[in-house]
Scaffold this motif. Structure first.
Motif, mmCIF file in Angstrom:
data_model
loop_
_atom_site.group_PDB
_atom_site.id
_atom_site.type_symbol
_atom_site.label_atom_id
_atom_site.label_comp_id
_atom_site.label_asym_id
_atom_site.label_seq_id
_atom_site.Cartn_x
_atom_site.Cartn_y
_atom_site.Cartn_z
ATOM 1 N N UNK A 61 1.986 2.318 6.913
ATOM 2 C CA UNK A 61 1.580 2.921 5.637
ATOM 3 C C UNK A 61 2.050 4.365 5.447
ATOM 4 N N UNK A 111 -0.897 -1.040 9.372
ATOM 5 C CA UNK A 111 -1.498 0.273 9.091
ATOM 6 C C UNK A 111 -0.581 1.381 9.568
ATOM 7 N N UNK A 134 0.842 -1.203 0.000
ATOM 8 C CA UNK A 134 0.000 0.000 0.000
ATOM 9 C C UNK A 134 0.869 1.242 0.000
ATOM 10 N N UNK A 146 4.456 5.479 2.356
ATOM 11 C CA UNK A 146 3.945 6.318 1.269
ATOM 12 C C UNK A 146 4.861 7.517 1.052
ATOM 13 N N UNK A 170 -6.736 0.211 19.119
ATOM 14 C CA UNK A 170 -8.198 0.138 19.250
ATOM 15 C C UNK A 170 -8.828 -0.187 17.907
ATOM 16 N N UNK A 171 -8.325 0.483 16.860
ATOM 17 C CA UNK A 171 -8.884 0.272 15.526
ATOM 18 C C UNK A 171 -8.736 -1.195 15.109
ATOM 19 N N UNK A 201 -2.702 10.075 9.381
ATOM 20 C CA UNK A 201 -2.496 8.689 9.790
ATOM 21 C C UNK A 201 -1.214 8.576 10.609
ATOM 22 N N UNK A 202 -0.194 9.304 10.171
ATOM 23 C CA UNK A 202 1.091 9.262 10.858
ATOM 24 C C UNK A 202 0.991 9.866 12.258
ATOM 25 N N UNK A 254 -4.350 4.269 19.662
ATOM 26 C CA UNK A 254 -5.608 4.371 18.917
ATOM 27 C C UNK A 254 -5.605 3.384 17.738
ATOM 28 N N UNK A 255 -4.428 3.182 17.140
ATOM 29 C CA UNK A 255 -4.310 2.164 16.096
ATOM 30 C C UNK A 255 -4.645 0.785 16.661
ATOM 31 N N UNK A 293 -1.680 9.763 14.250
ATOM 32 C CA UNK A 293 -2.601 9.078 15.161
ATOM 33 C C UNK A 293 -1.809 8.306 16.207
ATOM 34 N N UNK A 294 -2.122 8.502 17.499
ATOM 35 C CA UNK A 294 -1.382 7.798 18.542
ATOM 36 C C UNK A 294 -1.460 6.281 18.341
ATOM 37 N N UNK A 295 -0.363 5.597 18.656
ATOM 38 C CA UNK A 295 -0.302 4.165 18.366
ATOM 39 C C UNK A 295 -1.368 3.387 19.132
#
Lengths: 282, 312
Positions: free
Chosen positions: A151, A148, A86, A155, A124-125, A114-115, A121-122, A117-119
């Motif tokens: 990514x 994720x 991705x 990118x 939780x996702x 995305x970069x 929270x990732x 976002x606190x880890x």
């Protein structure tokens, strides 16, 4: 009066400039202290058992973290399977087609969000999209969380290295009558290949040390984890769980794990930065 | 006709373009889905508590009373302590690296400072628990309450774990962000800016204070917001040293709790759906706050670099 003022100005100058040097020494001091302290305690605690044995139950000394080392490797493999394709193809789009259009702007912006976002929270996702439907913690869930997280950097770094390929090289290919996709796949990407790979290595080094997104996705495991659907141990989570217990022998192993993790992460970091540095110069 | 076909419109090219575009758009989609999933999975507490979730001070999983103010407070206070320490120190380093040190020294030091950012959070936690906590309990807190004890901020028993310790660990973790961004920005300030004031007889420090820092102001603010966003979302190191007690206390010696830490600690223990979703809602709040702070940071940093481009 004037000379007093001048002396005062000169003194302020010297004091303030010295302070900036002191700040620098302080920050470097912290770095070397952390490296030295982990190395000192880690080396004292490291032995062969650490790499070859499973953790022992509470109360027994000895044992190792072989399962967590393999666990971290499996999680990173899964993460790369998600993050690298991705990230790489996204980077190709941004550099080859999305330099100035709205889609490019939005995607770049999304990658930056995305970069940031606190880890945790990732974590939780990944929990809501993998653990909840499956009903239990698994290697896959941890891999998704880390994937994720990979990514955005994949990118942006792929984009940057593809952009460094001069336009004249693209034009040369097109002038020979090559189709656009061939120019990109066989000329532009191979030229930037080394940079892209080192960018991904840096990215892997970053997620290799992540603990928070694994705590309720991959969870942990005191035994070998078979296949990809069982909970799995990883070095960072083991460091955390061992550090907050009151057992002396587990603290010792946390230091050992800390040293191994730090050497892996910093090693990958230093290596890839050296390669990048040489490429950007040459 | 086929001879004059432009590259870029053949079926193979279209397919290639569509493929990379789809993958690139998935980045956008994932970001959207994260927001959606967080929202969807916190609907129970949103319905039950509404906005009072944000200012409720009771966090009682047994009675199913969930107010997140202690965590908001802990996150904010620990981050402010971190910035109060990290901003002056980080700016000092950035000034040293951009104005004083020659390039040959500046580059390697900047590289080392960036290594500090590469150290995993859990390692900071490890050093925090076994080195910083005992030191703060035995030396720093007694010294602070001895000298500044007249302030309510520095009163109480020295636990070692607590708000102050969390702030210190966070400061170490965010300093590299301030240094590397501020250094780039200071180095982007045009030389003419420096030469003009030096020619008027300014000392080097006056040059930094009057001509360089104001020029780079918004970029430096950007680096500070970037560091703030990091500090707000930082989990492991804080969880290991803050003491994890959901109370609002004025003294910085007292244990506190942050949003990220409560999620890390209680997520696997959440027994009811409401409890779990209350934790997810905390994640949602954290997500929203960090996005706002990050967006602000990027705007500010972007502004400096465009200003520099225009002037040159």
């Amino acid at each position: 009066m004037n000379s007093v003022l001048l002396a005062h100005r000169k003194l302020t100058n010297i004091v303030m400039l010295t302070l900036t040097g002191v700040c620098t020494a302080l920050v470097l001091g912290i770095l070397f202290f952390i490296l030295g302290y982990i190395t000192y305690n880690g080396f004292a605690a490291l032995d062969w058992d650490f790499f070859t044995k499973l953790p022992k139950p509470v109360g027994e000394t000895g044992g190792g973290m072989a399962n967590a080392i393999v666990g971290s490797a499996k999680l990173l493999l899964l993460a790369s399977l998600i993050g690298v394709p991705i990230g790489f193809l996204g980077g190709v789009y941004l550099s080859e087609y999305g330099r100035k259009n709205t889609a490019g702007f939005l995607i770049r912006y999304a990658a930056d969000i995305l970069n940031g976002i606190p880890s945790i929270v990732m974590g939780i996702f990944a929990y809501t999209i993998v653990v909840l439907p499956m009903g239990h913690f698994s290697t896959v869930a941890g891999g998704v969380a880390l994937g994720i997280m990979m990514i955005p950097i994949a990118v942006r770094s792929s984009e940057e290295f593809l952009k460094l390929v001069p336009a004249s090289i693209r034009e040369a290919g097109l002038a020979l009558g090559l189709a656009e996709w061939k120019v990109v796949s066989f000329i532009v990407v191979p030229t930037a290949f080394r940079g892209i790979v080192t960018g991904i290595m840096l990215d892997l080094a970053r997620v290799a040390g992540e603990t928070a997104p694994l705590m309720f996705t991959a969870f942990s495991n005191r035994f070998w984890s078979h296949g990809w659907l069982e909970p799995i141990a990883s070095l960072p989570v083991m460091i955390y769980t061992y550090a907050i217990t009151p057992y002396e022998d587990w603290h010792r192993q946390a230091w050992a794990a800390g040293l191994v993790l730090l050497m892996l992460v910093l090693g990958a970091n230093i290596l890839s930065r050296l390669i990048l540095h040489r490429q950007l110069k040459g | 006709m086929a001879m004059f076909r432009r590259p870029g419109v053949s079926p193979a090219d279209r397919l290639f373009r569509a493929t990379v575009l789809t993958v690139a758009l998935s980045v956008l989609a994932i970001t959207g889905i994260i927001a959606f999933e967080l929202l969807r999975n916190s609907r129970l507490p949103i319905q039950k508590f509404g906005w009072s979730f944000l200012w409720g001070t009771t966090w009682d999983p047994i009675k199913e009373q969930f107010g997140s103010l202690p965590f908001l407070y802990g996150t904010l206070v620990s981050s402010i302590i971190a910035l109060l320490i990290a901003v002056p120190v980080g700016l000092g380093v950035a000034i040293f690296l951009s104005e004083l040190a020659p390039r040959k020294v500046s580059d390697p030091i900047a590289f080392l400072v960036e290594l500090l950012a590469a150290i995993p959070s859990v390692i900071y936690g490890l050093v925090g628990i076994f080195v910083l906590v005992p030191w703060i309990r035995n030396s720093l807190e007694p010294a602070l309450s001895g000298t500044l004890g007249f302030l309510p901020l520095f009163r109480g028993a020295p636990y070692g774990v607590g708000m102050l310790t969390a702030g210190l660990v966070l400061a170490m973790m965010v300093v590299p962000f301030i240094v590397s961004v501020s250094r780039e920005i200071l180095m982007a300030v045009p030389l003419s800016q420096r030469e003009a004031i030096l020619s008027l007889g300014a000392t080097q420090w006056e040059m930094v204070r009057i001509a360089v820092l104001p020029y780079a102001r918004s970029g430096i603010m950007g680096s500070i917001f970037l560091a703030l966003a990091r500090a707000l979302g930082e989990t492991m190191a804080v969880t290991m040293v803050i003491g994890n007690r959901p109370e609002i206390k004025l003294s910085l010696f007292e244990p506190g709790y942050t949003m990220a830490a409560v999620i890390a600690n209680e997520f696997t223990e959440a027994t009811s759906d409401l409890y779990l979703q209350a934790l997810i809602e905390i994640g949602l709040v954290l997500f929203a706050v960090t996005i706002l702070v990050n967006a602000l940071a990027r705007l500010l940093i972007y502004e400096v670099f465009t200003k520099v481009e225009v002037r040159e």
